[in-house]
Enzyme design. Structure first.
Site, PDB file in Angstrom:
ATOM      1  N   TYR A   1      -4.490  -9.004   0.402  1.00 58.09           N
ATOM      2  CA  TYR A   1      -3.901  -8.794   1.504  1.00 58.09           C
ATOM      3  C   TYR A   1      -3.422 -10.238   2.240  1.00 58.09           C
ATOM      4  CZ  TYR A   1      -5.744  -4.240   0.943  1.00 58.09           C
ATOM      5  OH  TYR A   1      -6.012  -2.971   0.364  1.00 58.09           O
TER       6      TYR A   1
ATOM      7  N   HIS B   1       3.406  -0.980   3.563  1.00 60.95           N
ATOM      8  CA  HIS B   1       2.082  -1.329   2.914  1.00 60.95           C
ATOM      9  C   HIS B   1       2.025  -2.855   2.474  1.00 60.95           C
ATOM     10  CE1 HIS B   1       0.631   2.520   2.414  1.00 60.95           C
ATOM     11  NE2 HIS B   1       1.717   2.862   2.234  1.00 60.95           N
ATOM     12  N   ILE B   2       1.053  -3.602   2.683  1.00 62.92           N
ATOM     13  CA  ILE B   2       0.874  -5.013   2.368  1.00 62.92           C
ATOM     14  C   ILE B   2       1.095  -5.371   0.779  1.00 62.92           C
ATOM     15  CG2 ILE B   2      -0.453  -7.068   2.695  1.00 62.92           C
ATOM     16  CD1 ILE B   2      -1.474  -5.724   5.342  1.00 62.92           C
ATOM     17  N   SER B   3       0.253  -4.566   0.561  1.00 67.13           N
ATOM     18  CA  SER B   3       0.174  -4.818  -1.322  1.00 67.13           C
ATOM     19  C   SER B   3       1.121  -3.858  -1.870  1.00 67.13           C
ATOM     20  CB  SER B   3      -1.159  -4.480  -1.855  1.00 67.13           C
ATOM     21  OG  SER B   3      -1.431  -3.193  -1.800  1.00 67.13           O
TER      22      SER B   3
ATOM     23  N   ASN C   1       1.443   1.734   8.740  1.00 68.94           N
ATOM     24  CA  ASN C   1       0.652   1.690   7.565  1.00 68.94           C
ATOM     25  C   ASN C   1      -0.688   2.228   7.814  1.00 68.94           C
ATOM     26  OD1 ASN C   1      -1.031   0.634   5.415  1.00 68.94           O
ATOM     27  ND2 ASN C   1      -0.623  -1.691   5.925  1.00 68.94           N
TER      28      ASN C   1
END
Length: 147
Positions: free
Chosen positions: A24, A101-103, A75
């Protein structure tokens, strides 16, 4: 028309920058808010960032957004894969919704590949780090402005 964009974050994102930085990153939720506020301000919008580890609190924010926001960036974190309640609340919101989404959830465990929220989202961003939030805010600004 309101020019406020709600940025809603689910469980464990309060630990952004501390929890699993290899996935993250090292930036915090305060960094997300600062960066998104700057992007929104360029376009004449403002942001309201909210984070909760509790599903019902996120649902309440979506309900509030029905009157107070032109769009939502969300998110939902782990609730992405489990929350019909968040999906139902988003269906009651008439403005644009971008799931962020970060990933890259599709490169991770298979249980992360399904998203209830995607059934309502106008767009989905995954794997761009916190820059994905900025991209989402830019798109919401455009959609709210009629573009």
């Amino acid at each position: 028309m309101t020019t406020t964009i709600y940025i809603l974050n689910g469980p464990n994102l309060n630990l952004l920058g501390q929890r699993q930085p290899e996935i993250y990153g090292h930036e915090t939720l305060a960094d997300v808010e600062r960066r998104c506020a700057a992007v929104a301000a360029e376009k004449g919008f403002s942001v309201r960032l909210f984070q909760s580890n509790h599903e019902g609190a996120i649902v309440d924010q979506i309900h509030e957004a029905r009157q107070a926001a032109c769009g939502i960036v969300i998110n939902p974190a782990a609730y992405t894969h489990t929350s019909v309640a968040i999906l139902d609340a988003l269906h009651a919101f008439e403005g644009p919704v971008i799931e962020c989404h970060i990933s890259n959830v599709h490169k991770r465990e298979s249980f992360r590949h399904h998203s209830y929220v995607s059934l309502r989202a106008d767009g989905v961003l995954a794997g761009f780090g916190i820059e994905g939030y900025e991209l989402a805010v830019r798109r919401i600004c455009s959609l709210c402005a009629g573009g």
